[in-house]
Design a protein around this motif. Structure first.
Motif, short mmCIF file in Angstrom:
data_model
loop_
_atom_site.label_atom_id
_atom_site.label_comp_id
_atom_site.label_asym_id
_atom_site.label_seq_id
_atom_site.Cartn_x
_atom_site.Cartn_y
_atom_site.Cartn_z
N CYS A 115 0.02 3.73 -7.75
CA CYS A 115 0.21 2.53 -6.63
C CYS A 115 -0.08 1.27 -7.59
CB CYS A 115 -0.86 2.68 -5.74
SG CYS A 115 -0.80 1.15 -4.75
N CYS A 129 -7.02 5.28 1.93
CA CYS A 129 -7.27 6.35 0.88
C CYS A 129 -8.24 5.75 -0.05
CB CYS A 129 -5.93 6.45 0.17
SG CYS A 129 -4.86 7.44 1.31
N MET A 130 -8.48 4.43 -0.11
CA MET A 130 -9.63 3.79 -1.08
C MET A 130 -10.91 3.76 -0.57
SD MET A 130 -9.83 2.76 -4.01
CE MET A 130 -8.69 2.21 -4.84
N CYS A 136 1.08 -1.01 -0.10
CA CYS A 136 0.21 0.12 -0.10
C CYS A 136 0.95 1.23 0.13
CB CYS A 136 -0.88 -0.08 1.31
SG CYS A 136 -1.89 1.42 1.43
N LYS A 137 0.30 2.17 -0.81
CA LYS A 137 1.33 3.29 -0.97
C LYS A 137 0.75 4.76 -0.60
CE LYS A 137 4.71 1.34 -3.56
NZ LYS A 137 5.94 1.00 -2.84
N VAL A 161 -7.57 -1.91 0.53
CA VAL A 161 -6.20 -2.39 1.14
C VAL A 161 -5.89 -1.12 2.12
CG1 VAL A 161 -3.73 -2.69 0.95
CG2 VAL A 161 -5.49 -3.77 -0.75
N GLY A 162 -5.90 0.12 1.58
CA GLY A 162 -5.48 1.28 2.41
C GLY A 162 -6.68 2.04 2.77
N CYS A 181 -7.37 7.87 -3.47
CA CYS A 181 -7.58 6.62 -4.29
C CYS A 181 -8.82 6.04 -4.48
CB CYS A 181 -6.86 5.53 -3.39
SG CYS A 181 -5.19 5.69 -3.18
N VAL A 234 0.72 8.76 -1.43
CA VAL A 234 -0.23 9.47 -2.16
C VAL A 234 -0.78 10.61 -1.30
CG1 VAL A 234 -2.85 9.49 -2.64
CG2 VAL A 234 -1.38 7.60 -3.01
N PHE A 267 -3.59 -0.20 -7.18
CA PHE A 267 -4.58 0.32 -7.42
C PHE A 267 -5.67 -0.33 -8.64
CE2 PHE A 267 -6.71 3.65 -10.01
CZ PHE A 267 -7.47 4.56 -9.37
FE1 SF4 Z 1 -2.57 1.77 -3.30
FE2 SF4 Z 1 -5.06 1.04 -2.18
FE3 SF4 Z 1 -3.23 2.18 -0.54
FE4 SF4 Z 1 -4.47 3.70 -2.85
S1 SF4 Z 1 -5.38 2.96 -0.76
S2 SF4 Z 1 -2.20 3.63 -2.11
S3 SF4 Z 1 -4.62 2.15 -4.13
S4 SF4 Z 1 -3.17 0.18 -1.69
#
Ligand code: SF4
Length: 349
Positions: free
Chosen positions: A316, A332-333, A301-302, A329-330, A340, A306, A319
């Motif tokens: 990422c 931000c989604m 996860c990035k 996963v993170g 995300c 981001v 993504f």
């Molecule tokens: Fe990647 Fe999902 Fe984390 Fe965004 S939320 S940085 S898409 S793993």
């Protein structure tokens, strides 16, 4: 005065140096997609998201604490829907609820007061997450709790202030050339706070509204400043943002909260970047502290990159593949304000 069409044409034909503009808040990110702004401007102007999603920067250990409360006898956690799917170290609030946890979604913080009055035998914990925009409402909530002599409603706070985070980015991320300042937060804190920052960091800080034309005009002002070697605060959203901000809201915040060091998921502890209830109101606090995550983000996860504007969500590797809103996963989604999630809903993946 130039027409919007002339401005769009100039931005589309821009051939100067590459410029990276951080839009700090998710509402701007959404509007940039909705209005197809990227297709109107030169590829040399890159728009990148920032740390303005409260759910995204809240620590997993904060969620863990809420999960614990939800599973405790005679306890109930009250939260906004956005917080439900964000993972703690083991469970999200949705998963806690599925295993018997007591969690209720609220649409207005003040409804928590009514709920607490109706069920005096239950101890309610309200997840007070947000920025300066929601802090005045939480202050009003404390006023209501005091007025109604409510003993069974407490706040677990994770309230952040945006200026220390922007300063952190200016100090540590040298690749950001300018800021499209957060509109909603600026309504509360005012435009003048950015004046010194523009001088200190020698970057344009432009406050813009949320319509497509507002954003185009703000980008144009940033490009104009950079092309002329200028750096200043420019308030292009004067209909909503005054130099001093909303004094009433600021007084309410100041009455009940004080600045405290706080942890930002993906960044770490930033000095004086949070709001904690003042000592005299700690009876209404459910144990708020610096909720800090000792471990790294989920594998691959990035989110940190981001949030700091180092990459776009699409860069990422997870993504739209391992990470989607249905299987985030993170953080931000997950949130409607997370970069995300906004990119996923608006990009063809
Ligand atoms: Fe990647 Fe999902 Fe984390 Fe965004 S939320 S940085 S898409 S793993």
């Amino acid at each position: 005065m130039k027409t919007l069409e002339a401005i769009k044409k100039e931005l589309g034909e821009y051939e100067g140096k590459n410029i990276k503009i951080m839009e700090v808040c998710g509402t701007h990110t959404s509007s940039i997609f909705k209005n197809g702004i990227r297709s109107l401007i030169s590829p040399r102007i890159q728009l990148i998201s920032g740390p303005g999603c409260p759910v995204c920067v809240t620590a997993s250990s904060y969620i863990d604490r809420l999960v614990e409360y939800s599973l405790k006898d005679n306890h109930c956690v009250l939260t906004f829907g956005d917080m439900m799917k964000v993972k703690g170290h083991k469970l999200s609030l949705t998963e806690a609820k599925a295993t018997g946890g007591n969690v209720k979604i609220l649409y207005s913080p003040l409804s928590a007061v009514k709920i607490a009055i109706k069920s005096p035998e239950t101890q309610f914990i309200f997840a007070a997450v947000g920025f300066e925009t929601t802090a005045p409402i939480y202050a009003l909530m404390i006023e209501e709790i005091i007025k109604n002599n409510i003993k069974n409603l407490k706040l677990m706070t994770s309230i952040k202030t945006i200026i220390p985070a922007i300063s952190y980015i200016c100090e540590n991320e040298k690749n950001i050339d300018a800021f499209l300042c957060p509109g909603h937060v600026s309504v509360i804190i005012g435009s003048s706070v950015y004046t010194d920052m523009a001088l200190k960091y020698r970057k344009p800080f432009v406050i813009g509204g949320f319509e497509g034309g507002h954003i185009i005009a703000a980008i144009y002002e940033i490009i104009r400043q950079i092309s002329n070697n200028e750096y200043s605060m420019k308030n292009m959203y004067q209909s909503a943002v005054s130099p001093e901000g909303n004094q009433k809201a600021k007084s309410l915040i100041d009455k009940y909260f004080e600045a405290a060091d706080d942890y930002w998921r993906g960044i770490g502890i930033i000095k004086n970047s949070g709001l904690r209830l003042r000592t005299e109101y700690r009876d209404f606090d459910a144990g708020s502290t610096i909720f800090e995550d000792a471990d790294a983000a989920p594998s691959g996860c990035k989110c940190a990159d981001v949030i700091l504007g180092r990459i776009t969500p699409a860069q990422c590797p997870l993504f739209g593949k391992a990470c989607t809103p249905l299987n985030a996963v993170g953080a931000c989604m997950v949130s409607s304000e997370g970069a995300c999630g906004i990119w996923y809903r608006n990009c063809e993946v």
